[in-house]
Design an enzyme around this catalytic site. Structure first.
Site, PDB file in Angstrom:
ATOM      1  N   ARG A   9      63.978 -27.720 -28.710  1.00 60.50           N
ATOM      2  CA  ARG A   9      62.648 -27.270 -28.305  1.00 60.50           C
ATOM      3  C   ARG A   9      62.043 -28.177 -27.232  1.00 60.50           C
ATOM      4  O   ARG A   9      61.172 -27.762 -26.475  1.00 60.50           O
ATOM      5  CB  ARG A   9      61.703 -27.189 -29.520  1.00 60.50           C
ATOM      6  CG  ARG A   9      60.357 -26.585 -29.156  1.00 60.50           C
ATOM      7  CD  ARG A   9      59.500 -26.192 -30.343  1.00 60.50           C
ATOM      8  NE  ARG A   9      58.267 -25.572 -29.875  1.00 60.50           N
ATOM      9  CZ  ARG A   9      57.459 -24.835 -30.620  1.00 60.50           C
ATOM     10  NH1 ARG A   9      57.748 -24.598 -31.869  1.00 60.50           N
ATOM     11  NH2 ARG A   9      56.358 -24.310 -30.105  1.00 60.50           N
ATOM     12  N   HIS A  37      56.130 -31.154 -18.312  1.00 58.79           N
ATOM     13  CA  HIS A  37      54.922 -31.461 -19.077  1.00 58.79           C
ATOM     14  C   HIS A  37      54.633 -32.957 -19.232  1.00 58.79           C
ATOM     15  O   HIS A  37      53.502 -33.332 -19.486  1.00 58.79           O
ATOM     16  CB  HIS A  37      54.978 -30.804 -20.462  1.00 58.79           C
ATOM     17  CG  HIS A  37      54.731 -29.331 -20.423  1.00 58.79           C
ATOM     18  ND1 HIS A  37      55.554 -28.461 -19.746  1.00 58.79           N
ATOM     19  CD2 HIS A  37      53.748 -28.572 -20.958  1.00 58.79           C
ATOM     20  CE1 HIS A  37      55.087 -27.216 -19.889  1.00 58.79           C
ATOM     21  NE2 HIS A  37      53.995 -27.261 -20.625  1.00 58.79           N
ATOM     22  N   LYS A  52      61.188 -18.116 -24.894  1.00 62.84           N
ATOM     23  CA  LYS A  52      60.438 -18.998 -25.780  1.00 62.84           C
ATOM     24  C   LYS A  52      60.880 -18.820 -27.230  1.00 62.84           C
ATOM     25  O   LYS A  52      61.128 -19.783 -27.946  1.00 62.84           O
ATOM     26  CB  LYS A  52      58.937 -18.718 -25.648  1.00 62.84           C
ATOM     27  CG  LYS A  52      58.089 -19.488 -26.651  1.00 62.84           C
ATOM     28  CD  LYS A  52      57.285 -20.590 -26.029  1.00 62.84           C
ATOM     29  CE  LYS A  52      56.603 -21.469 -27.059  1.00 62.84           C
ATOM     30  NZ  LYS A  52      55.297 -21.960 -26.620  1.00 62.84           N
ATOM     31  N   ARG A  70      44.048 -24.939 -46.570  1.00 62.69           N
ATOM     32  CA  ARG A  70      45.488 -25.248 -46.425  1.00 62.69           C
ATOM     33  C   ARG A  70      46.303 -24.085 -45.870  1.00 62.69           C
ATOM     34  O   ARG A  70      47.513 -24.006 -46.070  1.00 62.69           O
ATOM     35  CB  ARG A  70      46.111 -25.685 -47.753  1.00 62.69           C
ATOM     36  CG  ARG A  70      45.540 -26.957 -48.317  1.00 62.69           C
ATOM     37  CD  ARG A  70      46.477 -27.594 -49.303  1.00 62.69           C
ATOM     38  NE  ARG A  70      45.896 -28.819 -49.835  1.00 62.69           N
ATOM     39  CZ  ARG A  70      45.186 -28.880 -50.961  1.00 62.69           C
ATOM     40  NH1 ARG A  70      44.985 -27.784 -51.662  1.00 62.69           N
ATOM     41  NH2 ARG A  70      44.700 -30.023 -51.368  1.00 62.69           N
ATOM     42  N   GLU A 111      54.486 -21.430 -16.076  1.00 64.43           N
ATOM     43  CA  GLU A 111      55.308 -21.449 -17.288  1.00 64.43           C
ATOM     44  C   GLU A 111      56.444 -20.419 -17.192  1.00 64.43           C
ATOM     45  O   GLU A 111      57.516 -20.622 -17.753  1.00 64.43           O
ATOM     46  CB  GLU A 111      54.453 -21.191 -18.538  1.00 64.43           C
ATOM     47  CG  GLU A 111      53.387 -22.250 -18.823  1.00 64.43           C
ATOM     48  CD  GLU A 111      53.924 -23.548 -19.454  1.00 64.43           C
ATOM     49  OE1 GLU A 111      55.156 -23.678 -19.629  1.00 64.43           O
ATOM     50  OE2 GLU A 111      53.091 -24.431 -19.763  1.00 64.43           O
ATOM     51  N   LYS A 152      52.858 -23.670 -32.290  1.00 66.14           N
ATOM     52  CA  LYS A 152      52.259 -24.990 -32.062  1.00 66.14           C
ATOM     53  C   LYS A 152      50.752 -24.808 -31.990  1.00 66.14           C
ATOM     54  O   LYS A 152      50.261 -24.030 -31.182  1.00 66.14           O
ATOM     55  CB  LYS A 152      52.750 -25.581 -30.740  1.00 66.14           C
ATOM     56  CG  LYS A 152      54.021 -26.383 -30.856  1.00 66.14           C
ATOM     57  CD  LYS A 152      54.268 -27.110 -29.546  1.00 66.14           C
ATOM     58  CE  LYS A 152      55.476 -28.004 -29.623  1.00 66.14           C
ATOM     59  NZ  LYS A 152      55.678 -28.742 -28.369  1.00 66.14           N
ATOM     60  N   GLU A 178      60.732 -29.012 -33.116  1.00 63.68           N
ATOM     61  CA  GLU A 178      61.049 -29.854 -31.964  1.00 63.68           C
ATOM     62  C   GLU A 178      61.819 -31.121 -32.321  1.00 63.68           C
ATOM     63  O   GLU A 178      61.420 -32.238 -32.010  1.00 63.68           O
ATOM     64  CB  GLU A 178      59.771 -30.230 -31.191  1.00 63.68           C
ATOM     65  CG  GLU A 178      60.073 -30.626 -29.760  1.00 63.68           C
ATOM     66  CD  GLU A 178      58.818 -30.830 -28.926  1.00 63.68           C
ATOM     67  OE1 GLU A 178      58.674 -31.916 -28.371  1.00 63.68           O
ATOM     68  OE2 GLU A 178      58.011 -29.898 -28.825  1.00 63.68           O
ATOM     69  N   HIS A 223      46.133 -26.154 -16.519  1.00 64.07           N
ATOM     70  CA  HIS A 223      47.362 -26.617 -17.164  1.00 64.07           C
ATOM     71  C   HIS A 223      48.611 -26.260 -16.351  1.00 64.07           C
ATOM     72  O   HIS A 223      49.472 -27.103 -16.113  1.00 64.07           O
ATOM     73  CB  HIS A 223      47.469 -26.020 -18.573  1.00 64.07           C
ATOM     74  CG  HIS A 223      48.774 -26.312 -19.246  1.00 64.07           C
ATOM     75  ND1 HIS A 223      49.111 -27.572 -19.693  1.00 64.07           N
ATOM     76  CD2 HIS A 223      49.840 -25.524 -19.522  1.00 64.07           C
ATOM     77  CE1 HIS A 223      50.325 -27.536 -20.215  1.00 64.07           C
ATOM     78  NE2 HIS A 223      50.783 -26.307 -20.130  1.00 64.07           N
TER      79      HIS A 223
END
Length: 310
Positions: free
Chosen positions: A183, A190, A169, A59, A123, A81, A179, A207
């Site tokens: 965000r 994307h 960022k 956890r 990015e 994330k 988000e 990407h």
């Protein structure tokens, strides 16, 4: 203290249930305690995977990210994330879990192949478009130097670019970690980008290339909706051209397939797609009234933009 190395495959294939389980098996074989630390040493795929493992193992145990690609240093390793992909779509399984420490070493970037730098750099351009006109202007003004991606000789300049990107960022993530609103602007490029990535099974385009496709498409949609002036739109097309993104050849896309993939996007709210659209260089809005016809028109536009011709 003991340190154990776990190697994973290169590329998006490592962000899978299989790899996730294999890593956990390895960790439990070694023996793990709450006070232990996972170190994600690698690109965005590795930091995403390592973060998800750290957040779910017992956890939650400690996490340190050492990003080794431009993409990871300016984006993936920051913001908490974490996640893995599902055959249905990218990053559909994951958690928000902040690293205890991020170590950014610019000297690690010197070994990157040009394509990898170009991927991460998309990015950086994104930050310029969504909220940092000064950064965008710097990228245009210093394009001839920056496009060499010579991190060693142009270290000052690169430190500035990477630092400004990180600040952008962090600002957004601190305002809205989970988000719920702001965000979402980090997803500029994307929605269609992830769709194209998924369509080709995550193995054809990097990407950042997909983000470039998506930013270009979203700009076209903004023009169609008269949200952005021709001048500002052209500035976005121009920066993509100056950095040679137009030399990537975009395979023919089947509209219906792509629309199906896009409809499964995590950012869908009340069954409505939310698109991030630019209004000027340095500002974007979230729009829920992008129609299928807009998306198809933008796809046709990017097919003519990313021709692969040198």
């Amino acid at each position: 203290s003991d340190c154990h190395l776990i190697l994973v495959a290169d590329g998006e294939s490592a962000k899978s249930m299989t790899t996730y389980t294999q890593c956990l098996n390895h960790i439990f074989d070694i023996g793990v305690e709450r006070g232990d630390t996972i170190i994600g040493f690698g690109g965005g795929v590795v930091t995403d995977l390592a973060g998800f493992i750290a957040s779910t193992c017992l956890r939650g145990i400690n996490l340190i990210n050492i990003p080794t690609t431009l993409l990871a240093q300016v984006d993936a390793a920051i913001g908490g994330k974490t996640g893995i992909n599902h055959p249905t779509g990218k990053n559909l399984i994951g958690s928000f879990f902040q690293p205890d420490l991020i170590i950014n070493d610019i000297s690690l970037l010197s070994t990157l192949p040009k394509e990898e730098s170009l991927s991460g750099f998309a990015e950086v351009i994104k930050y310029g478009i969504i909220r940092d006109r000064d950064l965008f202007d710097l990228l245009l003004a210093e394009a001839s130097t920056i496009s060499e991606f010579d991190y060693k000789n142009d270290q000052e300049l690169w430190l500035k670019i990477i630092l400004e990107s990180i600040k952008n960022k962090i600002y957004v993530v601190e305002e809205d970690e989970q988000e719920s609103s702001l965000r979402a602007i980090l997803n500029f490029g994307h929605t269609i980008g992830h769709g194209i990535e998924a369509l080709f099974g995550y193995n054809l385009y990097k990407h950042g290339y997909c983000v470039a496709f998506g930013m270009c498409a979203a700009t076209h949609i903004a023009v169609t909706h008269t949200l952005i002036s021709e001048d500002n739109a052209n500035a976005i097309y121009r920066i993509l051209t100056i950095y040679d993104y137009h030399k990537i050849s975009l395979e023919p896309l089947q509209h219906d397939h792509l629309l199906t993939v896009i409809a499964r996007d995590k950012k869908v709210k009340d069954s409505k797609l939310r698109f991030i659209l630019p209004t000027t260089v340095g500002n974007v809005i979230v729009s829920s009234d992008v129609k299928e016809s807009d998306i198809i028109a933008s796809i046709n536009f990017i097919q003519s933009f990313f021709t692969g011709e040198k």
